[in-house]
Design a protein around this motif. Structure first.
Motif, PDB file in Angstrom:
ATOM      1  N   ILE A 294       0.841  -1.203   0.000  1.00  0.00           N
ATOM      2  CA  ILE A 294       0.000   0.000   0.000  1.00  0.00           C
ATOM      3  C   ILE A 294       0.873   1.249   0.000  1.00  0.00           C
ATOM      4  O   ILE A 294       0.673   2.179  -0.797  1.00  0.00           O
ATOM      5  CB  ILE A 294      -0.933   0.000   1.229  1.00  0.00           C
ATOM      6  N   ASP A 295       1.896   1.247   0.893  1.00  0.00           N
ATOM      7  CA  ASP A 295       2.796   2.409   0.953  1.00  0.00           C
ATOM      8  C   ASP A 295       3.392   2.694  -0.418  1.00  0.00           C
ATOM      9  O   ASP A 295       3.307   3.824  -0.944  1.00  0.00           O
ATOM     10  CB  ASP A 295       3.945   2.128   1.932  1.00  0.00           C
ATOM     11  N   LEU A 296       3.985   1.663  -0.989  1.00  0.00           N
ATOM     12  CA  LEU A 296       4.688   1.825  -2.265  1.00  0.00           C
ATOM     13  C   LEU A 296       3.748   2.299  -3.369  1.00  0.00           C
ATOM     14  O   LEU A 296       4.038   3.247  -4.096  1.00  0.00           O
ATOM     15  CB  LEU A 296       5.307   0.494  -2.667  1.00  0.00           C
TER      16      LEU A 296
ATOM     17  N   ALA B 122      -9.811   8.784  10.115  1.00  0.00           N
ATOM     18  CA  ALA B 122      -9.788   7.330  10.200  1.00  0.00           C
ATOM     19  C   ALA B 122      -8.419   6.909  10.709  1.00  0.00           C
ATOM     20  O   ALA B 122      -7.502   6.710   9.923  1.00  0.00           O
ATOM     21  CB  ALA B 122     -10.062   6.725   8.821  1.00  0.00           C
ATOM     22  N   PRO B 123      -8.269   6.796  12.006  1.00  0.00           N
ATOM     23  CA  PRO B 123      -6.949   6.453  12.542  1.00  0.00           C
ATOM     24  C   PRO B 123      -6.474   5.128  11.943  1.00  0.00           C
ATOM     25  O   PRO B 123      -7.269   4.210  11.751  1.00  0.00           O
ATOM     26  CB  PRO B 123      -7.207   6.305  14.048  1.00  0.00           C
ATOM     27  N   GLY B 124      -5.225   5.072  11.633  1.00  0.00           N
ATOM     28  CA  GLY B 124      -4.719   3.847  11.016  1.00  0.00           C
ATOM     29  C   GLY B 124      -3.552   4.189  10.129  1.00  0.00           C
ATOM     30  O   GLY B 124      -3.294   5.359   9.826  1.00  0.00           O
ATOM     31  N   ARG B 125      -2.878   3.147   9.723  1.00  0.00           N
ATOM     32  CA  ARG B 125      -1.681   3.328   8.935  1.00  0.00           C
ATOM     33  C   ARG B 125      -1.994   3.929   7.564  1.00  0.00           C
ATOM     34  O   ARG B 125      -1.352   4.881   7.131  1.00  0.00           O
ATOM     35  CB  ARG B 125      -1.051   1.952   8.766  1.00  0.00           C
ATOM     36  N   ALA B 126      -3.025   3.365   6.928  1.00  0.00           N
ATOM     37  CA  ALA B 126      -3.336   3.798   5.563  1.00  0.00           C
ATOM     38  C   ALA B 126      -3.780   5.257   5.538  1.00  0.00           C
ATOM     39  O   ALA B 126      -3.398   6.011   4.645  1.00  0.00           O
ATOM     40  CB  ALA B 126      -4.427   2.913   4.975  1.00  0.00           C
ATOM     41  N   ALA B 127      -4.543   5.658   6.539  1.00  0.00           N
ATOM     42  CA  ALA B 127      -5.091   7.005   6.521  1.00  0.00           C
ATOM     43  C   ALA B 127      -3.982   8.052   6.576  1.00  0.00           C
ATOM     44  O   ALA B 127      -4.146   9.166   6.089  1.00  0.00           O
ATOM     45  CB  ALA B 127      -6.052   7.192   7.689  1.00  0.00           C
ATOM     46  N   ALA B 128      -2.863   7.686   7.185  1.00  0.00           N
ATOM     47  CA  ALA B 128      -1.755   8.633   7.260  1.00  0.00           C
ATOM     48  C   ALA B 128      -1.245   8.988   5.871  1.00  0.00           C
ATOM     49  O   ALA B 128      -0.594  10.016   5.676  1.00  0.00           O
ATOM     50  CB  ALA B 128      -0.628   8.059   8.105  1.00  0.00           C
ATOM     51  N   LEU B 129      -1.541   8.121   4.906  1.00  0.00           N
ATOM     52  CA  LEU B 129      -1.088   8.367   3.539  1.00  0.00           C
ATOM     53  C   LEU B 129      -2.052   9.250   2.746  1.00  0.00           C
ATOM     54  O   LEU B 129      -1.784   9.611   1.609  1.00  0.00           O
ATOM     55  CB  LEU B 129      -0.917   7.030   2.802  1.00  0.00           C
ATOM     56  N   ALA B 130      -3.200   9.571   3.338  1.00  0.00           N
ATOM     57  CA  ALA B 130      -4.239  10.287   2.597  1.00  0.00           C
ATOM     58  C   ALA B 130      -3.743  11.576   1.935  1.00  0.00           C
ATOM     59  O   ALA B 130      -4.185  11.899   0.831  1.00  0.00           O
ATOM     60  CB  ALA B 130      -5.426  10.574   3.512  1.00  0.00           C
ATOM     61  N   PRO B 131      -2.831  12.329   2.564  1.00  0.00           N
ATOM     62  CA  PRO B 131      -2.347  13.541   1.891  1.00  0.00           C
ATOM     63  C   PRO B 131      -1.750  13.258   0.512  1.00  0.00           C
ATOM     64  O   PRO B 131      -1.769  14.143  -0.351  1.00  0.00           O
ATOM     65  CB  PRO B 131      -1.282  14.073   2.845  1.00  0.00           C
ATOM     66  N   LEU B 132      -1.287  12.027   0.294  1.00  0.00           N
ATOM     67  CA  LEU B 132      -0.775  11.688  -1.042  1.00  0.00           C
ATOM     68  C   LEU B 132      -1.876  11.831  -2.081  1.00  0.00           C
ATOM     69  O   LEU B 132      -1.651  12.310  -3.199  1.00  0.00           O
ATOM     70  CB  LEU B 132      -0.251  10.249  -1.059  1.00  0.00           C
TER      71      LEU B 132
ATOM     72  N   LEU C 139      -8.716   6.351   3.019  1.00  0.00           N
ATOM     73  CA  LEU C 139      -9.433   6.877   4.187  1.00  0.00           C
ATOM     74  C   LEU C 139     -10.564   5.975   4.641  1.00  0.00           C
ATOM     75  O   LEU C 139     -10.748   5.744   5.817  1.00  0.00           O
ATOM     76  CB  LEU C 139     -10.020   8.257   3.863  1.00  0.00           C
ATOM     77  N   THR C 140     -11.307   5.454   3.702  1.00  0.00           N
ATOM     78  CA  THR C 140     -12.518   4.742   4.085  1.00  0.00           C
ATOM     79  C   THR C 140     -12.392   3.257   3.888  1.00  0.00           C
ATOM     80  O   THR C 140     -13.357   2.537   4.069  1.00  0.00           O
ATOM     81  CB  THR C 140     -13.709   5.233   3.265  1.00  0.00           C
ATOM     82  N   ALA C 141     -11.183   2.815   3.538  1.00  0.00           N
ATOM     83  CA  ALA C 141     -10.989   1.406   3.220  1.00  0.00           C
ATOM     84  C   ALA C 141     -12.002   0.960   2.181  1.00  0.00           C
ATOM     85  O   ALA C 141     -12.638  -0.085   2.307  1.00  0.00           O
ATOM     86  CB  ALA C 141     -11.090   0.544   4.481  1.00  0.00           C
ATOM     87  N   GLY C 142     -12.196   1.804   1.196  1.00  0.00           N
ATOM     88  CA  GLY C 142     -13.067   1.412   0.091  1.00  0.00           C
ATOM     89  C   GLY C 142     -14.481   1.905   0.259  1.00  0.00           C
ATOM     90  O   GLY C 142     -15.096   1.724   1.294  1.00  0.00           O
ATOM     91  N   VAL C 143     -14.979   2.575  -0.768  1.00  0.00           N
ATOM     92  CA  VAL C 143     -16.362   2.983  -0.759  1.00  0.00           C
ATOM     93  C   VAL C 143     -17.209   1.796  -1.179  1.00  0.00           C
ATOM     94  O   VAL C 143     -16.691   0.827  -1.716  1.00  0.00           O
ATOM     95  CB  VAL C 143     -16.574   4.148  -1.738  1.00  0.00           C
ATOM     96  N   PRO C 144     -18.500   1.828  -0.937  1.00  0.00           N
ATOM     97  CA  PRO C 144     -19.353   0.739  -1.438  1.00  0.00           C
ATOM     98  C   PRO C 144     -19.163   0.563  -2.940  1.00  0.00           C
ATOM     99  O   PRO C 144     -18.921   1.527  -3.666  1.00  0.00           O
ATOM    100  CB  PRO C 144     -20.760   1.235  -1.116  1.00  0.00           C
ATOM    101  N   LEU C 145     -19.272  -0.675  -3.356  1.00  0.00           N
ATOM    102  CA  LEU C 145     -18.990  -1.034  -4.746  1.00  0.00           C
ATOM    103  C   LEU C 145     -19.831  -0.195  -5.699  1.00  0.00           C
ATOM    104  O   LEU C 145     -19.345   0.282  -6.724  1.00  0.00           O
ATOM    105  CB  LEU C 145     -19.275  -2.522  -4.936  1.00  0.00           C
TER     106      LEU C 145
END
Lengths: 218, 662
Positions: free
Chosen positions: A9-11, A122-132, A171-177
């Motif tokens: 995910i980071d990469l 959304a606290p979590g590792r992925a959310a920290a990347l949201a500014p990207l 941020l949301t770990a995926g929106v509804p399909l």
């Protein structure tokens, strides 16, 4: 497994941004379309890795959809336009390439600064990347503003869309399909319409530098 | 409640029928359904008033946020009876009247939607429902102005009306949402119970008063009214004037008197001054206008100004510690609104008939209709009597109660309160006099005398349902004027609901009205009986003395040789008023002389032209419009047609928003 997925995910998220910035650097239209394809794949990787960590089938389907639309159909359609005009280049952008890269760096900095509070959503590792994602949106916007060729502008629009998608995945770990489906179809429709429009414009006007269309404004 | 909901359902059906049915059925069925809806809703309101109940209904669906909520309390029901009467009369009239553009699919459907809008506003139970109904009313009436959009005057009227009504709606929305936020509820009853005070209440007060007053045509927010009323089709202008403007005052009563109860009395004095100016301004222009519909439009401004005087004085009196007088005033305003709805609807509808029969609305070209359109003329006479305030007609009752309230408000007050109340009283008196000039002119010049044009000479009385539609408000006018007691009794409940005021001793029954301690009373039924008795006695005596009477031609003021050119015209009748108030009216008078060729002393043709433009419009609005126009021209440089520039604006705004909101 989680560690590997997290690293992917980071990469991939960083790759989405870097490819967006690279879009400012390349002036060959065909290369630009190629970059868009790679960005679509990176975006799909983000979605797929998130789906794997969360065991979310809907998000997995979304990832497949992203590959098909953003790395498949859309770049192919745009590629046809680019090939029909071989050797077409973004000859003289409003802001030259070095300056736009500097501007892009500034925008990325701004995105990181103003995007910091997004982490609280959304606290979590992925959310920290949201500014990207935000940085990708701004980069795409810069592409849209500074390029003269219609095709480059379509690419800019799609980079914005990819940035928005990246932000939602992170941020949301995926929106509804169904939402993602609607969004992708919208983008596809826009591209199809723009492609038809570009064809008509070329037939009528001979070239597609939007800058020269100023007199039509009333 | 079931009857009310049935009425709303029927009105919705009317919209559908108007939008779908073919021409003949469209006009007939849509308007018949609208009339039925008016009857049902009016019946529900009367039932609620008689049984002293407050039916209400709520659904969580339909509208976002709070759902839709209907509530028929005494204040809403009192107004609803008036609105329903106006809607019913206008719809019945349309059946026999609509043709051409006003019988088109959109026009018929929009008219039904407009009727539904005005019917829903008084029964709205919460802020969201109220604002939705209000917006439906405003938007459909705006669209109805554009039904005949090929005329430039209609387009210009729609532009003015659109700007005023949307600005007003925005102000009302702001004010009501602020009040709801402070009260922590969106239900109107809940907000009234909570009471709203503090600095937010002042902002909400100013916003809602401005919004509602613009709908009620208060100076200086009245400019749309004299343009919109003449341009709308006749039934629509009747509904606009009789029902919609009254709802502006309803809003002030409901929100500003009922909810923002802790507002300071000097705010109300400010409104009172504005109302007095408005009433006088409207009456003056009505007295000098020669276009029938324009006259009626200004007379609406005048009547609404009088109503606003009553409400503002009531607010001031309540805050100043005289709730009894305040309650009497509110009852007076409610009755006056009912009377105005009836007589103004009748006059507008009659104007439509006159225009169709004679081809003109210009009073200077009318005359002599009393003999050719006898029934219309006698119905108009009833309306004029009510407007002037002749006893036995409804208008008198409202005016009498307002004066009673103001006089009661003079006793035992501080000098400031006395001055404010006196201002209201003087404005009321002067306005009544000027209204009488306007209305006497309407009846005397327009319907009596001799015809002044071929069109007026050839006029023929229409038959059928249009006359029934005219007779309906005339009957209501007479009924309310002769037996005002029950209406006063139910309107008193509305005054009590408005912030706990109580009218001690304001008693209304079949015999008449009595106002408590001052022992002043109105007994129209006794007056009627006395009049009839006197007439009978006179008749008997005349017959008894007739044996010795010799019949011969009287001196007829040379009547046989009188021609139409010897009588007053509308312009000459109003000339003294126009001369006295020239500083306010700023008339544009132009006299042209043409001389005989051989001698400069013999004048051949003399033309006199006099027109009165709206001084507020030219003095206040034109500079604003010019300024906005200049700003727009300058701003055009920002948009040069370059796609990249527009995109750059977007990027810059996005960046600015990001930086500001971080």
């Amino acid at each position: 497994m989680t560690g590997l997925a997290g690293a992917v995910i980071d990469l991939a998220a960083v790759a989405v941004l870097v490819i967006g910035v690279a879009g400012l650097w390349r002036r060959d239209l065909r290369a630009l379309v190629g970059l868009l394809r790679i960005q679509g794949i990176a975006l799909a990787l983000v979605a797929a890795s998130t789906a794997a960590t969360q065991h979310d089938v809907g998000l997995g389907v979304t990832a497949v959809l992203v590959v098909v639309v953003k790395a498949g159909v859309v770049p192919t359609l745009l590629g046809r336009v680019a090939r029909s005009d071989p050797g077409a280049r973004e000859s003289a952008p409003f802001i030259n390439v070095p300056s736009s890269l500097v501007l892009a760096a500034a925008l990325v900095g701004l995105a990181v600064v103003v995007g910091a509070p997004l982490h609280a959503l959304a606290p979590g590792r992925a959310a920290a990347l949201a500014p990207l994602g935000l940085a990708t949106v701004l980069t795409g916007y810069l592409l849209l503003v500074t390029r003269r060729r219609a095709l480059s502008q379509v690419v800019g629009l799609l980079v914005i869309d990819n940035g928005v998608a990246l932000m939602t995945f992170l941020l949301t770990a995926g929106v509804p399909l169904i939402v993602e489906l609607g969004g992708s179809l919208d983008v596809l429709l826009v591209v199809v319409v723009l492609r038809a429009l570009l064809g008509t414009m070329r037939a009528r006007l001979g070239n597609v530098a939007l800058d020269e269309l100023r007199e039509l404004h009333d | 409640m079931a009857v009310l909901l049935a009425g709303v359902g029927v009105a919705l059906a009317a919209i559908v029928v108007g939008a779908l049915a073919p021409h003949r059925q469209r006009v007939l069925y849509a308007n018949a359904l609208t009339a039925l809806a008016g009857v049902l809703v009016g019946g529900a309101a009367i039932a609620a008033l008689v049984t002293r109940t407050t039916p209400h209904a709520h659904t969580g669906a339909l509208l976002p946020l709070a759902g839709a909520s209907l509530r028929l309390d005494a204040l809403g029901a009192s107004l609803e009876v008036t609105v329903a009467l106006v809607v019913t009369a206008a719809a019945l009239f349309s059946i026999g009247y609509a043709h051409g553009a006003s019988a088109s699919r959109p026009a018929v459907a929009l008219q039904a939607a407009f009727a539904l809008g005005v019917l829903l506003v008084p029964v709205a139970g919460d802020v969201v429902t109220f604002l939705s109904a209000w917006e439906a009313m405003a938007a459909t009436s705006l669209a109805l102005l554009l039904v005949e959009h090929d005329r430039p005057a209609a387009r210009s009227a729609a532009l003015w009306y659109g700007a005023m009504t949307q600005g007003g709606a925005a102000a009302i929305t702001l004010g009501m949402l602020l009040a709801a936020a402070v009260a922590h509820t969106t239900s109107l009853a809940g907000m009234a119970a909570a009471g709203v005070g503090g600095p937010v209440a002042v902002v909400a007060f100013l916003a809602t008063v401005a919004g509602f007053a613009s709908k009620a045509g208060a100076v200086p927010l009245h400019v749309w009214l004299p343009r919109a009323h003449p341009e709308a089709s006749t039934p629509v202008s009747a509904m606009m004037s009789g029902a919609m403007t009254a709802l502006g005052l309803y809003g002030i009563a409901r929100v500003d008197l009922g909810i923002l109860t802790m507002i300071g009395r000097w705010w109300w004095v400010g409104v009172l001054v504005l109302a007095a100016a408005s009433a006088l301004y409207g009456a003056l222009h009505a007295a000098t206008a020669t276009d029938l519909k324009r006259l009626l439009a200004y007379s609406t401004i005048d009547a609404m100004g009088l109503g606003l005087i009553g409400l503002a004085a009531a607010g001031e009196l309540r805050a100043g510690g005289a709730p009894r007088a305040a309650a009497t005033l509110i009852v007076g305003v409610l009755i006056a609104l009912g009377a105005h709805g009836a007589y103004k609807t009748l006059l507008f509808l009659a104007t439509g008939l006159v225009e169709r029969a004679t081809g003109t609305r210009n009073l200077d070209l009318l005359g002599g209709l009393a003999s050719t359109m006898a029934r219309t003329s006698s119905l108009v006479a009833v309306a004029v009597a009510s407007a002037v305030g002749v006893p036995l007609a409804a208008g008198f009752v409202g005016e009498w109660l307002e004066i009673e309230g103001l006089v009661a408000g003079l006793a035992g007050r501080d000098p400031g309160g006395v001055a404010a109340t006196l201002l209201g009283l003087v404005a009321l008196a002067l306005t009544s006099g000027l209204t009488a000039v306007a209305m006497v002119k309407l009846l005397g010049i327009g319907f009596l005398g001799r015809p002044r044009s071929d069109g007026a000479r050839a006029a023929r009385e229409p038959h059928g349902i249009v006359i029934v539609a005219l007779a309906l408000p005339a009957l209501a006018t007479l009924a309310l004027g002769i037996v005002p007691g029950p209406a006063v009794a139910v309107a008193e409940r509305a005054a009590v609901e408005l912030g706990g005021m109580r009218v001690a001793g304001l008693r209304g029954d079949l015999g008449g009205i009595a106002v408590g301690a001052s022992a002043s009373a109105l007994r129209p039924l006794a007056l009627l009986a006395g009049l009839v008795g006197a007439a009978l006695v006179f008749r008997v005596l005349a017959r008894a003395g007739a044996r010795g009477v010799r019949r011969t031609a009287a001196w007829a003021c040379g009547r046989r040789e009188l021609s139409a050119r010897m009588q007053y015209t509308a312009t000459s009748f109003a000339e003294p008023v126009q001369r006295v108030f020239a500083d306010v009216l700023r008339p544009d008078v132009d006299v042209t002389l043409t001389h005989e060729d051989e001698s400069r002393d013999i004048e051949r043709v003399l033309t006199y032209q006099s027109s009165v433009a709206d001084a507020v419009e030219s003095g206040l609005y034109r500079p604003v419009i010019r300024g906005a126009d200049a700003l727009g021209r300058r701003a055009r440089a920002l948009a040069n047609g370059s796609v990249h520039r527009y995109l750059a604006y977007g990027l810059l705004v996005l960046l600015a928003v990001l930086v500001v909101l971080r």
